[in-house]
Design a protein around this motif. Sequence first.
Motif, PDB file in Angstrom:
ATOM      1  N   PRO A   1       2.338 -24.621 -35.258  1.00 56.55           N
ATOM      2  CA  PRO A   1       3.638 -24.233 -34.684  1.00 56.55           C
ATOM      3  C   PRO A   1       4.818 -24.817 -35.473  1.00 56.55           C
ATOM      4  CG  PRO A   1       2.099 -24.709 -32.926  1.00 56.55           C
ATOM      5  CD  PRO A   1       1.398 -25.093 -34.217  1.00 56.55           C
ATOM      6  N   ASP A   2       4.716 -26.050 -35.912  1.00 59.13           N
ATOM      7  CA  ASP A   2       5.811 -26.643 -36.687  1.00 59.13           C
ATOM      8  C   ASP A   2       6.036 -25.869 -37.989  1.00 59.13           C
ATOM      9  OD1 ASP A   2       5.994 -28.545 -34.712  1.00 59.13           O
ATOM     10  OD2 ASP A   2       5.725 -30.278 -36.044  1.00 59.13           O
TER      11      ASP A   2
ATOM     12  N   GLU B   1      14.810 -21.500 -23.532  1.00 60.83           N
ATOM     13  CA  GLU B   1      14.502 -21.779 -22.119  1.00 60.83           C
ATOM     14  C   GLU B   1      13.132 -22.443 -22.091  1.00 60.83           C
ATOM     15  OE1 GLU B   1      15.825 -22.544 -18.974  1.00 60.83           O
ATOM     16  OE2 GLU B   1      17.024 -20.846 -19.665  1.00 60.83           O
ATOM     17  N   ALA B   2      13.066 -23.626 -22.731  1.00 59.27           N
ATOM     18  CA  ALA B   2      11.792 -24.322 -22.923  1.00 59.27           C
ATOM     19  C   ALA B   2      12.103 -25.737 -23.385  1.00 59.27           C
ATOM     20  CB  ALA B   2      10.954 -23.613 -23.986  1.00 59.27           C
TER      21      ALA B   2
ATOM     22  N   MET C   1      11.620 -12.543 -34.275  1.00 59.58           N
ATOM     23  CA  MET C   1      11.073 -13.634 -35.088  1.00 59.58           C
ATOM     24  C   MET C   1      10.106 -14.484 -34.268  1.00 59.58           C
ATOM     25  SD  MET C   1      12.213 -13.497 -38.237  1.00 59.58           S
ATOM     26  CE  MET C   1      12.343 -15.133 -38.975  1.00 59.58           C
ATOM     27  N   ALA C   2      10.352 -14.584 -32.963  1.00 58.23           N
ATOM     28  CA  ALA C   2       9.438 -15.353 -32.116  1.00 58.23           C
ATOM     29  C   ALA C   2       8.054 -14.717 -32.096  1.00 58.23           C
ATOM     30  CB  ALA C   2       9.999 -15.442 -30.696  1.00 58.23           C
TER      31      ALA C   2
ATOM     32  N   ALA D   1       5.405 -20.310 -29.938  1.00 58.45           N
ATOM     33  CA  ALA D   1       4.030 -19.846 -30.178  1.00 58.45           C
ATOM     34  C   ALA D   1       3.181 -19.905 -28.915  1.00 58.45           C
ATOM     35  CB  ALA D   1       3.386 -20.705 -31.271  1.00 58.45           C
ATOM     36  N   TYR D   2       3.490 -20.874 -28.075  1.00 56.85           N
ATOM     37  CA  TYR D   2       2.700 -21.143 -26.865  1.00 56.85           C
ATOM     38  C   TYR D   2       2.919 -20.077 -25.791  1.00 56.85           C
ATOM     39  CZ  TYR D   2       1.548 -24.257 -22.795  1.00 56.85           C
ATOM     40  OH  TYR D   2       1.066 -24.821 -21.657  1.00 56.85           O
ATOM     41  N   ARG D   3       4.110 -19.446 -25.797  1.00 48.76           N
ATOM     42  CA  ARG D   3       4.451 -18.456 -24.783  1.00 48.76           C
ATOM     43  C   ARG D   3       4.770 -17.107 -25.431  1.00 48.76           C
ATOM     44  NH1 ARG D   3       7.853 -19.469 -20.005  1.00 48.76           N
ATOM     45  NH2 ARG D   3       6.119 -18.256 -19.172  1.00 48.76           N
ATOM     46  N   PRO D   4       3.782 -16.488 -26.096  1.00 50.94           N
ATOM     47  CA  PRO D   4       4.052 -15.246 -26.846  1.00 50.94           C
ATOM     48  C   PRO D   4       4.588 -14.136 -25.943  1.00 50.94           C
ATOM     49  CG  PRO D   4       1.688 -15.574 -26.550  1.00 50.94           C
ATOM     50  CD  PRO D   4       2.355 -16.845 -26.114  1.00 50.94           C
TER      51      PRO D   4
END
Length: 389
Positions: A327-328, A362-363, A312-313, A370-373
Amino acid sequence: MPSTLITGIGSLVTNDPAQGTGPLGLLTDAAVVVDGGTIAWVGPAAEAPAADERFDAAGRALLPGFVDSHAHLVFAGDRTAEFNARMSGQSYTAGGIRTTVAATRAASDAELDANLARFVREALRQGTTSIECKSGYGLTVPDEARALRIASSYTPETTYLGAHVVAPEYADDPAGYVDLVTGEMLDACAPYARWVDVFCENGAFDGDQARAILTAGVERGLTPRVHANQLSYGPGVQLAVELGAASADHCTHLTDEDVAALAGSATVATLLPGAEFSTRAAYPDARRLLDAGAVVALSTDCNPGSSFTSSMAFCIAVAVREMGMTPDEAVWAATAGGAHALRRTDVGTVAVGARADLQLLEAPSHVHLAYRPGVPLTAAVWRAGVREV
Ligand SMILES: [Zn+2]
């Protein structure tokens, strides 16, 4: 089961605007108490009550477990060669489903069960705590019924998709196959299914056939959802809205009338960017649907042919990068949106009384999805209050 205080939450997505800021109901420096499988308390960490056990989130982000409202996980076989060929220039058609049908029919119950268990676990490790599961790779009465029987031991969200494609035995008699799907096959499958679905598409089922199949399911107590407007414009979305379907899935080719119909209805537009990604097709326009006021869900469409991802990520990252979602919006769609698409109020939210389905990243923020695909950010997962990951 002992109660647990999860504290030190740097950023908490509740999806409850009454509890925090914005549509995500964001709280900072928050805590959650889990008791008896449900959420017992949510609020500022400084005000948290005591519990039997304590988990320190150490400033990381906590959000509801993902609700993957569209997946095809009861199957056998492998379609690596087809994917490889497609990435070498061939196009995707509905017919490739028959490859998986042959392998699935040949598989034992134990093999199908083991495959499904592996995929459910794989999804759970990536934060998915609710998952829908369709039949549709059997296309005979016993094979469809066993797919749903096996799926029903893993999830309550089981969907009868005898109308995935016309079974090969009925290639010259599609009307005869629709009779089977609306008759004997439905009788065998309905006891194990909550939903009825149909692939309304050129090469699969047309509008009249889809209407007959969904209506027969409704008469047996199932609620409709529709594979609609994926590969071309067509009647699927309008039919979904007319029949009060819980969701219209794919929604890649929409007219203005289709968008307006979704926006004016309770039918969720479920977008499945893994399918477009894996077939090099144009993405659905999420921005257009959101701006019109439609409820949008994101889901994996996990299946061996056109979208073999359980992440899902990944879908969130693609939706943000390629489909105009913030992102929201994407995080909401993958949690609360999926819950809407399954007409569930007990999941997709972190609120008192909801099921304690939670994922720790872990963020420091959900935006990292979205920032760390491609980065595995899942640090911990609780399902119904039980620590699973
Ligand atoms: Zn699908």
